[in-house]
Design a protein around this motif. Structure first.
Motif, PDB file in Angstrom:
ATOM      1  N   PHE A  14       0.511  -1.187  -0.159  1.00 25.25           N
ATOM      2  CA  PHE A  14      -0.123   0.030   0.302  1.00 25.25           C
ATOM      3  C   PHE A  14       0.811   1.013  -0.035  1.00 25.25           C
ATOM      4  O   PHE A  14       0.954   1.930  -0.707  1.00 25.25           O
ATOM      5  N   ALA A  15       1.771   1.005   0.450  1.00 24.35           N
ATOM      6  CA  ALA A  15       2.883   2.447   0.344  1.00 24.35           C
ATOM      7  C   ALA A  15       3.187   2.463  -0.618  1.00 24.35           C
ATOM      8  O   ALA A  15       3.327   2.992  -1.318  1.00 24.35           O
ATOM      9  N   PHE A  16       4.043   1.049  -1.897  1.00 23.18           N
ATOM     10  CA  PHE A  16       4.366   1.690  -2.430  1.00 23.18           C
ATOM     11  C   PHE A  16       3.541   2.056  -3.653  1.00 23.18           C
ATOM     12  O   PHE A  16       3.519   3.186  -4.272  1.00 23.18           O
ATOM     13  N   ILE A  17       1.935   1.703  -3.610  1.00 21.27           N
ATOM     14  CA  ILE A  17       1.444   2.453  -4.478  1.00 21.27           C
ATOM     15  C   ILE A  17       0.680   3.666  -3.931  1.00 21.27           C
ATOM     16  O   ILE A  17       0.235   4.373  -5.069  1.00 21.27           O
ATOM     17  N   VAL A  18       0.418   4.068  -2.908  1.00 22.24           N
ATOM     18  CA  VAL A  18       0.055   5.456  -2.216  1.00 22.24           C
ATOM     19  C   VAL A  18       2.118   6.564  -2.471  1.00 22.24           C
ATOM     20  O   VAL A  18       1.377   7.189  -3.989  1.00 22.24           O
ATOM     21  N   TYR A  19       3.472   5.985  -2.982  1.00 25.97           N
ATOM     22  CA  TYR A  19       4.152   7.114  -2.922  1.00 25.97           C
ATOM     23  C   TYR A  19       4.163   7.099  -4.546  1.00 25.97           C
ATOM     24  O   TYR A  19       4.348   7.958  -5.124  1.00 25.97           O
ATOM     25  N   THR A  20       4.189   5.251  -5.733  1.00 27.43           N
ATOM     26  CA  THR A  20       3.879   5.894  -6.634  1.00 27.43           C
ATOM     27  C   THR A  20       3.101   6.662  -7.284  1.00 27.43           C
ATOM     28  O   THR A  20       3.193   7.704  -8.385  1.00 27.43           O
TER      29      THR A  20
END
Length: 128
Positions: A14-20
């Motif tokens: 989820f952090a990867f999705i939000v950051y991207t």
């Protein structure tokens, strides 16, 4: 231990999705993250069974990362039947691939689009 592994994996995905999305799209990416979050709260099947949800959410259900996170958490808590835990974890991790494509390949062409949208947004004086 499986519960902890699921929590770590879910938070990283989820952090990867939000950051991207935020890095690639700026403020529209933040709005897209909020939209995805709202859809996941309803459509992931964590609060209500999927069969009781409206047809739209039943159709979107398999394409939400929280769906697979909820399934993995259920397997970690209630026990693994076959490979359902690992299948859910694999499907959850599969959401990283399109984000890698977006963040590493498509981000460069989107920079000019982002500059134009930021300039247009600043002219409206909506966000300060």
């Amino acid at each position: 231990m499986l519960f902890m592994l699921t929590g770590w994996t879910t938070s990283l995905v989820f952090a990867f999705i939000v950051y991207t999305l935020v890095v690639s799209f700026g403020n529209p990416g933040k709005a897209l993250c909020v939209l995805i979050m709202v859809m996941q709260i309803t459509g992931a099947g964590g609060a209500f069974p999927v069969a009781m949800l409206p047809e739209f959410f039943q159709n979107v259900h398999p394409f939400l990362p929280a769906t697979h996170a909820v399934d993995a958490f259920r397997s970690a808590i209630a026990g693994i039947y076959g490979n359902d835990y690992w299948i859910s974890m694999g499907r959850l991790l599969a959401f990283v691939l399109p984000m890698l494509l977006l963040g590493l390949v498509l981000r460069k062409p989107l920079i000019s689009f982002n500059a134009k949208s930021i300039a247009t947004l600043s002219k409206t004086k909506v966000l300060g």
